[in-house]
Design a protein around this motif. Structure first.
Motif, PDB file in Angstrom:
ATOM      1  N   ALA A 297       0.824  -1.207   0.000  1.00 10.60           N
ATOM      2  CA  ALA A 297       0.000   0.000   0.000  1.00 10.60           C
ATOM      3  C   ALA A 297       0.858   1.256   0.000  1.00 10.60           C
ATOM      4  CB  ALA A 297      -0.928   0.003   1.212  1.00 10.60           C
ATOM      5  N   ALA A 298       2.003   1.206   0.664  1.00 11.26           N
ATOM      6  CA  ALA A 298       2.875   2.384   0.728  1.00 11.26           C
ATOM      7  C   ALA A 298       3.380   2.789  -0.649  1.00 11.26           C
ATOM      8  CB  ALA A 298       4.049   2.111   1.667  1.00 11.26           C
ATOM      9  N   ARG A 299       3.464   1.835  -1.575  1.00 11.74           N
ATOM     10  CA  ARG A 299       3.933   2.141  -2.925  1.00 11.74           C
ATOM     11  C   ARG A 299       2.976   3.057  -3.685  1.00 11.74           C
ATOM     12  NH1 ARG A 299       8.119  -1.178  -4.662  1.00 11.74           N
ATOM     13  NH2 ARG A 299       9.159  -2.024  -2.802  1.00 11.74           N
ATOM     14  N   PHE A 300       1.732   3.137  -3.234  1.00 11.87           N
ATOM     15  CA  PHE A 300       0.738   3.931  -3.946  1.00 11.87           C
ATOM     16  C   PHE A 300       0.732   5.400  -3.517  1.00 11.87           C
ATOM     17  CE2 PHE A 300      -0.674  -0.375  -4.557  1.00 11.87           C
ATOM     18  CZ  PHE A 300      -1.204  -0.371  -5.832  1.00 11.87           C
ATOM     19  N   ALA A 301       1.637   5.772  -2.591  1.00 11.52           N
ATOM     20  CA  ALA A 301       1.646   7.144  -2.086  1.00 11.52           C
ATOM     21  C   ALA A 301       1.864   8.146  -3.209  1.00 11.52           C
ATOM     22  CB  ALA A 301       2.709   7.293  -1.010  1.00 11.52           C
ATOM     23  N   GLU A 302       2.783   7.851  -4.118  1.00  9.88           N
ATOM     24  CA  GLU A 302       3.051   8.778  -5.220  1.00  9.88           C
ATOM     25  C   GLU A 302       1.835   8.901  -6.130  1.00  9.88           C
ATOM     26  OE1 GLU A 302       5.897   9.173  -9.180  1.00  9.88           O
ATOM     27  OE2 GLU A 302       6.439   7.746  -7.603  1.00  9.88           O
ATOM     28  N   ALA A 303       1.201   7.772  -6.424  1.00 12.35           N
ATOM     29  CA  ALA A 303       0.019   7.810  -7.285  1.00 12.35           C
ATOM     30  C   ALA A 303      -1.112   8.590  -6.636  1.00 12.35           C
ATOM     31  CB  ALA A 303      -0.433   6.383  -7.606  1.00 12.35           C
ATOM     32  N   ALA A 304      -1.194   8.555  -5.315  1.00 15.82           N
ATOM     33  CA  ALA A 304      -2.287   9.230  -4.610  1.00 15.82           C
ATOM     34  C   ALA A 304      -2.258  10.735  -4.819  1.00 15.82           C
ATOM     35  CB  ALA A 304      -2.228   8.905  -3.122  1.00 15.82           C
ATOM     36  N   SER A 305      -1.089  11.281  -5.136  1.00 16.66           N
ATOM     37  CA  SER A 305      -0.972  12.730  -5.312  1.00 16.66           C
ATOM     38  C   SER A 305      -1.454  13.201  -6.681  1.00 16.66           C
ATOM     39  CB  SER A 305       0.487  13.161  -5.114  1.00 16.66           C
ATOM     40  OG  SER A 305       1.318  12.622  -6.142  1.00 16.66           O
ATOM     41  N   VAL A 306      -1.769  12.278  -7.589  1.00 15.45           N
ATOM     42  CA  VAL A 306      -2.242  12.632  -8.929  1.00 15.45           C
ATOM     43  C   VAL A 306      -3.716  13.010  -8.837  1.00 15.45           C
ATOM     44  CG1 VAL A 306      -2.578  11.828 -11.296  1.00 15.45           C
ATOM     45  CG2 VAL A 306      -0.564  11.086  -9.997  1.00 15.45           C
ATOM     46  N   ALA A 307      -4.034  14.240  -9.222  1.00 21.48           N
ATOM     47  CA  ALA A 307      -5.399  14.739  -9.045  1.00 21.48           C
ATOM     48  C   ALA A 307      -6.396  14.061  -9.981  1.00 21.48           C
ATOM     49  CB  ALA A 307      -5.430  16.256  -9.257  1.00 21.48           C
TER      50      ALA A 307
END
Length: 224
Positions: A74-84
């Motif tokens: 789940a931590a790997r998705f942190a960067e993707a989470a910032s994509v609006a």
């Protein structure tokens, strides 16, 4: 210089990691039911007593292992989470998913390809997309639906999320399980297969894509 207390803490953490790594390998290679705490101890050349000092039983061991691996996933998705934009976020999440699967095949085998008793997320993980990769996927798709970005027949976020996941899982799990090298099937490179799956998913889901708009415009001109 580390104090004796700090060294003991580090050694305890290192031993726990060895236990988790050994258990993961055994669960994947032999199946959950065939693995015993004694087998895990033998794998790392420790006594079973040492294992029980860290884990009450096999269920506790698999739970800790799942919490560890799913949290790392789940931590790997942190960067993707910032994509609006939810569509671009979905694309980035797919890239993260594939990178994790191909870069950590043993963890992926245990998480998604090895049967074991259900391990429920804790209360915080169950409601936090930052800690729950499935919730991250479903939330992203729900946002795309709310914005009218998907075709109207794809209005069930749960169904769409599970179908998208199944498509990506099928490509990477087949590659991990079979290697997809040699044999009687002339496999195309895994990167091409992943890219094709992503494009097929988007073609099926999205309300508008440039190629679809161009085709619609050409049909309209033909009728004019």
């Amino acid at each position: 210089m580390a104090s004796p207390l700090e060294r003991r803490g580090r050694e305890k953490a290192e031993l726990r990691t060895k236990m988790l790594d050994a258990a993961r390998e055994l669960f994947v290679s032999e199946g959950y039911d065939a693995v015993t705490m004694r087998k895990v101890a033998e794998r790392i050349e420790y006594s079973p007593t040492a294992i029980y000092l860290h884990f009450a039983d096999k269920d506790a061991l698999i739970r800790d292992l799942c919490v560890h691996d799913f949290s790392a996933f789940a931590a790997r998705f942190a960067e993707a989470a910032s994509v609006a934009d939810p569509i671009e976020r979905l694309r980035r999440a797919g890239e993260v998913y594939v990178a994790f699967a191909l870069g950590h095949p043993q963890q992926y085998r245990l998480m998604f390809m090895t049967p074991y008793p259900p391990v429920e997320p804790d209360a915080e993980q169950a409601v936090d997309p930052a800690q729950n990769s499935y919730l991250f996927l479903r939330t992203t798709i729900a946002q795309a639906i709310e914005q009218g970005r998907l075709r109207p027949e794809h209005s069930n976020a749960e169904l769409v999320a599970q179908t998208v996941w199944a498509g990506m899982h099928g490509v990477v799990s087949l590659h991990i399980a079979k290697g997809c090298e040699g044999g009687w099937i002339q496999w195309t490179p895994i990167e091409q297969r992943i890219r094709a799956m992503v494009e097929m998913i988007f073609d099926a889901l999205l309300a508008e894509r440039p190629a679809r708009r161009a085709a619609a415009a050409a049909r309209k001109r033909g009728r004019g």
